[in-house]
Scaffold this motif. Structure first.
Motif, mmCIF file in Angstrom:
data_model
loop_
_atom_site.group_PDB
_atom_site.id
_atom_site.type_symbol
_atom_site.label_atom_id
_atom_site.label_comp_id
_atom_site.label_asym_id
_atom_site.label_seq_id
_atom_site.Cartn_x
_atom_site.Cartn_y
_atom_site.Cartn_z
ATOM 1 N N SER A 468 0.789 -1.214 -0.017
ATOM 2 C CA SER A 468 -0.053 0.020 0.004
ATOM 3 C C SER A 468 0.983 1.292 -0.016
ATOM 4 N N TYR A 471 1.643 3.558 -3.204
ATOM 5 C CA TYR A 471 0.615 4.525 -3.640
ATOM 6 C C TYR A 471 0.825 6.072 -2.998
ATOM 7 N N SER A 472 1.642 5.942 -2.180
ATOM 8 C CA SER A 472 1.740 7.334 -1.426
ATOM 9 C C SER A 472 3.394 7.795 -1.834
ATOM 10 N N ILE A 496 2.542 3.692 -11.500
ATOM 11 C CA ILE A 496 1.641 3.327 -10.206
ATOM 12 C C ILE A 496 0.132 3.776 -10.181
ATOM 13 N N GLU A 497 -0.051 5.135 -10.657
ATOM 14 C CA GLU A 497 -1.242 5.709 -10.797
ATOM 15 C C GLU A 497 -2.205 4.665 -11.800
ATOM 16 N N SER A 499 -1.961 1.418 -12.270
ATOM 17 C CA SER A 499 -2.260 0.184 -11.734
ATOM 18 C C SER A 499 -3.606 0.149 -10.779
ATOM 19 N N LYS A 500 -3.888 1.375 -10.453
ATOM 20 C CA LYS A 500 -5.116 1.396 -9.666
ATOM 21 C C LYS A 500 -6.202 1.107 -10.195
ATOM 22 N N LEU A 572 -5.314 0.186 0.818
ATOM 23 C CA LEU A 572 -5.126 -0.105 -0.599
ATOM 24 C C LEU A 572 -6.642 0.821 -0.994
ATOM 25 N N ALA A 575 -6.208 4.260 -0.648
ATOM 26 C CA ALA A 575 -5.323 4.759 -1.877
ATOM 27 C C ALA A 575 -5.771 4.953 -3.324
ATOM 28 N N VAL A 577 -7.385 1.996 -4.995
ATOM 29 C CA VAL A 577 -6.876 0.919 -5.977
ATOM 30 C C VAL A 577 -8.378 0.315 -6.220
#
Length: 668
Positions: A468, A471-472, A496-497, A499-500, A572, A575, A577
């Motif tokens: 998790s 994502y930060s 990364i963005e 993949s959400k 998650l 964030a 996801v």
């Protein structure tokens, strides 16, 4: 387009595509980009769909692998495929040469030396230049018909350049890169890897479904013409040149040698060069060149007297085992690895070799300080074969696995039915690090740019402690990492963005739940649709799914009962996801009642409202199976615009046919 114009264009496409394939797969000198070849092949496929009568057995479209077979038919070879006697050292070679000289009663003869490809011997029959049948060696007299599988090897011409009726022999093989890629896929699926490229090639060509062979990127070298003298050549070297002229792929590393000394020199040169080849060889084949002299020498019941195979010595060496280290994988399994005095094996320097588990160490009686025999499994993976006990001095030390994890000091346990020791602490640093690497991998969340080195840096610096935390991450944190510039940081943050937005099955596989591979993850996502529904499922609900057994169900329930897992899922979600399945959403109960449940469906022609893949997914979600070919087992054919030969076959077999509107009515 009328039939006459189409026929002319089909022949033009045959000629172009065959020439481009020959340049690419045989000469290794492509003259056009892949996109041009693909465009022409697509044009040909469309013409053959529109005019089925123009499709011929030698069409370039016939290489993709057709309908699966029930069994292989037996084939009797016109000329027996004899095996070769072996030589293992220089003395064996000189004995062979001495027998040749005595039998011929002269010194005027020469040898042809060829690399002995480590693959599967096959025979190809051509009639008037057309490839009509391919078979395995079998017992040398009778083999198995594997024509459909051999057609998927693109370096085999479906029509040779001259209209001969003949039988040619060769060695089908799997290139090293294809072997590595295949085993990587098998590993991801949890399947047993092939031991070596030879086994992989043989296994591929003996698949009843040609599409499997087509997916494995096999190749071939042709090395003989069964009736070469009837084609006007007098020596083996001339027959190899003839194969070149006819459009076959031969191995260009061959050499004509005038003496046994030249043969031995040639063999010696390949001892060192062998590892650099892109394919495996296990020796050198030596043949008397003259066909007239071959006939004079004759053969035994098993092998010709005019040829011998020099076998390379096994790729095994002796070195000292100086230490045994332990590594912890993402599932907590503790694996021992031998640390060796550096030694050359199969062309590379080896310093480490797997020991698998404690039972193997005990079984082979391996001690610290032992001299051990090392080999590369399939010339790729180093492993310890055995201990050289006669070299023991008494100073060697017994090794035993620790009671506690080498990374977090938690107690190690051996689960019932397993040989491995396992760390059960979910906070174990090694498991977290390996779990992060798995989470970002291609079949999981597919976060490009997050390789092992970057993950290790992120973990060691404390920026990422669980998945998790990915994502930060901020750009400022990323650019501070080693070899991470502005552009790389921007690209990584974008990945990364992105993949959400992945569908639930990607996240499930990425979480690394024990026994849940990529396929099982998709099954679970399709059935439960949301993370929360899956997390609250009990054993009965899980095992009600056909693909989910007790062992996997137990692991899933145990996973979601952990408090730290509930916290991870919450983080998650916070964030952003995605926690839902993005494919067709349909409960299993509804699927079992649907029209498609248990039916085999074939899609053909152009669809307008759905893509082929969308239609396939929706039919499968309703319990149907989508096949690529029409057979007596097909229940339904969906025929779009310009449906061709598959529609014709469906009518011929009296299979039910729907148009796209009927499909949409049923789906909706």
């Amino acid at each position: 387009m009328d039939i006459k114009t189409a026929e002319k264009r089909v022949q033009e496409l045959h000629n172009l595509l065959n020439q481009y394939s020959y340049e690419y797969y045989v000469l290794d000198q492509p003259s056009v980009p892949d996109s041009e070849y693909d465009r022409l092949l697509q044009e040909l496929a469309q013409l053959e769909e529109a005019f089925p009568e123009l499709q011929s057995p030698d069409s370039p479209t016939q290489r993709v692998g057709g309908e699966a077979l029930d069994t292989f038919q037996k084939v009797r070879h016109d000329v027996p495929m004899l095996s070769l006697a072996n030589a293992f050292n220089e003395e064996d070679l000189r004995d062979f040469d001495r027998r040749i000289r005595q039998a011929l009663d002269e010194d005027s003869y020469s040898y042809v030396c060829e690399l002995k490809i480590d693959g599967l011997a096959v025979s190809l029959k051509y009639e008037d230049g057309l490839f009509v049948q391919g078979s395995t060696r079998g017992d040398g007299t009778v083999g198995e018909d594997i024509t459909a599988n051999l057609k998927t090897i693109r370096s085999i011409p479906l029509r040779m350049k001259e209209p001969y009726t003949t039988e040619v022999r060769g060695e089908a093989y799997m290139p090293k890169q294809s072997f590595i890629a295949l085993n990587a896929v098998r590993d991801e699926k949890g399947e047993e890897p092939f031991a070596n490229p030879r086994n992989a090639a043989a296994g591929s060509l003996r698949q009843l479904d040609p599409r499997i062979a087509a997916s494995r990127n096999l190749d071939i070298f042709l090395y003989a013409v069964a009736d070469a003298e009837n084609l006007g050549v007098k020596t083996h070297s001339e027959s190899l040149d003839l194969l070149d002229r006819l459009g076959f792929k031969t191995n260009k590393e061959r050499k004509v040698c005038r003496s046994i000394d030249e043969v031995i020199e040639y063999i010696g040169s390949w001892m060192d060069k062998r590892p650099k080849l892109p394919y495996e060889i296990d020796g050198i084949v030596v043949k008397v060149d003259s066909f007239e002299q071959q006939k004079e020498l004759g053969a035994t019941a098993k092998s010709p007297r005019w040829a011998i195979a020099f076998k390379f010595p096994a790729e095994e060496v002796v070195t000292k085992l100086v230490d045994i280290t332990l590594s912890v994988g993402r599932t907590g399994v503790v694996t021992p690895t031998a640390i060796l005095q550096p030694v050359r094996v199969a062309g590379t320097t080896v310093q480490r070799a797997t020991l698998h588990n404690e039972d193997l160490i005990k079984e082979k009686d391996i001690k610290l300080g032992d001299y051990v025999v090392i080999k590369k499994a399939g010339d790729i993976i180093p492993e310890v074969v055995n201990v050289v006990t006669e070299r023991r001095t008494g100073e060697e030390v017994d090794f035993s696995m620790p009671d506690n994890c080498p990374e977090c000091d938690s107690e190690l346990v051996r689960l019932e039915g397993e040989v491995a020791l396992r760390c059960m602490n979910p906070k174990c640093p090694a498991q977290i690090r390996e779990g992060l690497i798995h989470f970002v991998s291609r079949n999981a969340m597919n976060i490009d740019g997050l390789g092992e080195k970057v993950i290790t840096q992120l973990y060691r610096t404390g920026l990422v402690q669980d998945v998790s935390d990915l994502y930060s991450l901020t750009k400022e944190q990323l650019v501070a990492l080693e070899r991470m510039g502005d552009k790389s940081a921007d690209n990584l943050l974008q990945a990364i963005e992105a993949s959400k937005l992945n569908s639930l099955e990607k996240l499930l596989f990425g979480l690394g739940i024990r026994h849940v591979g990529a396929k099982a993850a998709k099954t679970l996502a399709q059935h439960f649709e949301t993370m929360d529904t899956l997390a609250s499922a009990d054993m009965e609900q899980l095992t009600a799914i056909h693909e989910i057994g007790d062992k996997m169900a137990d692991a899933i329930v145990a996973y979601f009962e952990l408090p730290e897992v509930s916290e991870l899922i919450r983080k998650l979600k916070d964030a952003g996801v995605n926690m839902t399945y993005k494919g067709p959403k349909l409960a299993a109960a509804e699927a079992s009642d649907s029209f498609f449940a248990g039916k085999t469906v074939v899609l053909t022609g152009k669809l307008h409202e759905l893509t082929r893949n969308e239609a396939k997914e929706r039919i499968e979600a309703l319990g149907g199976k989508v096949s690529g070919s029409v057979s007596k087992n097909t229940d339904l054919v969906i025929a779009g615009e310009e449906a061709g030969s598959k529609l014709d076959k469906a009518v011929q077999l009296n299979v039910e046919v729907w148009d796209e509107k009927q499909l949409l009515d049923e789906l909706n």
